[in-house]
Motif scaffolding. Structure first.
Motif, mmCIF file in Angstrom:
data_model
loop_
_atom_site.group_PDB
_atom_site.id
_atom_site.type_symbol
_atom_site.label_atom_id
_atom_site.label_comp_id
_atom_site.label_asym_id
_atom_site.label_seq_id
_atom_site.Cartn_x
_atom_site.Cartn_y
_atom_site.Cartn_z
ATOM 1 N N GLY A 75 41.186 44.039 42.000
ATOM 2 C CA GLY A 75 41.705 43.115 43.003
ATOM 3 C C GLY A 75 40.910 43.057 44.292
ATOM 4 O O GLY A 75 41.376 42.509 45.292
ATOM 5 N N ARG A 76 39.713 43.612 44.269
ATOM 6 C CA ARG A 76 38.912 43.657 45.504
ATOM 7 C C ARG A 76 37.817 42.598 45.539
ATOM 8 O O ARG A 76 37.008 42.572 46.467
ATOM 9 N N ARG A 77 37.801 41.706 44.531
ATOM 10 C CA ARG A 77 36.822 40.604 44.523
ATOM 11 C C ARG A 77 37.555 39.311 44.869
ATOM 12 O O ARG A 77 38.593 38.999 44.287
ATOM 13 N N GLU A 78 37.008 38.575 45.812
ATOM 14 C CA GLU A 78 37.648 37.312 46.194
ATOM 15 C C GLU A 78 37.639 36.317 45.039
ATOM 16 O O GLU A 78 36.693 36.254 44.261
ATOM 17 N N MET A 79 38.711 35.548 44.928
ATOM 18 C CA MET A 79 38.807 34.476 43.947
ATOM 19 C C MET A 79 39.171 33.200 44.689
ATOM 20 O O MET A 79 39.864 33.242 45.716
ATOM 21 N N SER A 80 38.685 32.100 44.186
ATOM 22 C CA SER A 80 39.016 30.809 44.783
ATOM 23 C C SER A 80 40.353 30.349 44.204
ATOM 24 O O SER A 80 40.428 29.891 43.065
ATOM 25 N N LYS A 112 53.525 43.697 50.678
ATOM 26 C CA LYS A 112 52.204 43.766 51.299
ATOM 27 C C LYS A 112 51.142 43.338 50.292
ATOM 28 O O LYS A 112 50.988 43.969 49.243
ATOM 29 N N PRO A 113 50.412 42.264 50.561
ATOM 30 C CA PRO A 113 49.330 41.867 49.645
ATOM 31 C C PRO A 113 48.263 42.960 49.540
ATOM 32 O O PRO A 113 48.103 43.787 50.441
ATOM 33 N N HIS A 114 47.526 42.916 48.441
ATOM 34 C CA HIS A 114 46.519 43.942 48.160
ATOM 35 C C HIS A 114 45.099 43.397 48.268
ATOM 36 O O HIS A 114 44.822 42.244 47.934
ATOM 37 N N GLY A 115 44.188 44.267 48.681
ATOM 38 C CA GLY A 115 42.756 44.061 48.521
ATOM 39 C C GLY A 115 42.208 42.746 49.043
ATOM 40 O O GLY A 115 42.423 42.361 50.194
#
Length: 257
Positions: A75-80, A112-115
């Motif tokens: 979950g640490r990579r941004e996604m569009s 709380k959202p993650h990453g």
């Protein structure tokens, strides 16, 4: 003299299937709130249930920790993603964790959202509004945890949701109040003494020194410590001890305090 209080939160429940991550049971002794992974970036039904049970046994407040659907990247990579997608994945994950909380006899305390999702909603107003709306429509009574000064905190306030401004023990800050990207050097504070001093300043003086050496104001309702590092347990103990020595009470964030 006004007694200082602070919430100490940690991301937990991040094991998955045959893979064990973190030392959840031990860390629960030193924190007041747990953010439990909901299966998208980490965690699975068995891990979710066990972590909820452990948190209830220890008297630790339980939060849902929704992330991007990216197990491989934790979950640490941004996604569009669109605001609609952000809303849908948040509703889905809150619902999953809340069901385990209810089945175990507990009460959901926060979200709380993650990453990467956390960092995205800190600056993207549209995504922040979608996350806040998801919380509002599923569990309007819970507290929304977000980066101090972020778009997510503003989104929650607009909807009338209770919010908790979060600061980080072991991360460096930029002049605009955002966290230094993990892709950049010195994103993490590796010196435990330095991290403790940052925590104490944020709680007592409401200030933090940026990576560039500037002093900025910051609101600290809850402090995040990470549960997945090699020294996570000793670091949690160190932070808790430092706060106790300063007579700062560690307890779950409440809108009434």
């Amino acid at each position: 003299m006004h007694t200082l209080k602070i919430d100490l939160n940690c991301d937990l429940g991040e094991s998955f299937g045959a893979y064990a991550l973190g030392n959840d049971e031990a860390i629960l002794e030193h924190i007041s709130s747990a953010n439990i992974a909901c299966g998208f970036h980490a965690g699975d039904p068995a891990v979710m249930r066990r972590t909820v049970e452990l948190a209830l046994e220890k008297g630790v407040a339980i939060g849902a920790h929704p992330g991007l659907p990216d197990l491989v990247g934790f979950g640490r990579r941004e996604m569009s993603i669109t605001p609609a997608e952000a809303f849908n994945i948040t509703v889905y994950q809150i619902g999953a964790l809340a069901a385990f909380v209810k089945a175990t006899g507990g009460v959901l305390h926060h979200v709380k959202p993650h990453g990467a999702l956390y960092n995205m909603v800190a600056v993207n107003e549209g995504l922040a509004d979608a996350i806040a709306e998801a919380v509002y429509k599923v569990h309007p009574e819970v507290i929304l945890y977000g980066l101090a000064g972020s778009a997510l905190i503003r989104a929650g306030e607009k909807l009338g949701i209770g919010t908790a401004s979060e600061v980080f023990a072991d991360r460096t800050y930029q002049p605009n109040g955002t966290l230094t990207s993990r892709n950049q050097p010195d994103a993490l504070i590796k010196d435990d003494h330095e991290a403790v001093q940052q925590v104490l300043r944020m709680v007592k003086e409401r200030k933090v020194r940026t990576q560039q050496g500037q002093e900025i104001s910051i609101k600290a309702d809850t402090i995040c410590i990470h549960g997945d590092g090699p020294h996570a347990l000793s670091f949690a103990q160190l932070i808790q001890d430092a706060l106790q020595k300063e007579e700062i009470i560690v307890e779950a964030f409440s809108l009434n305090t």
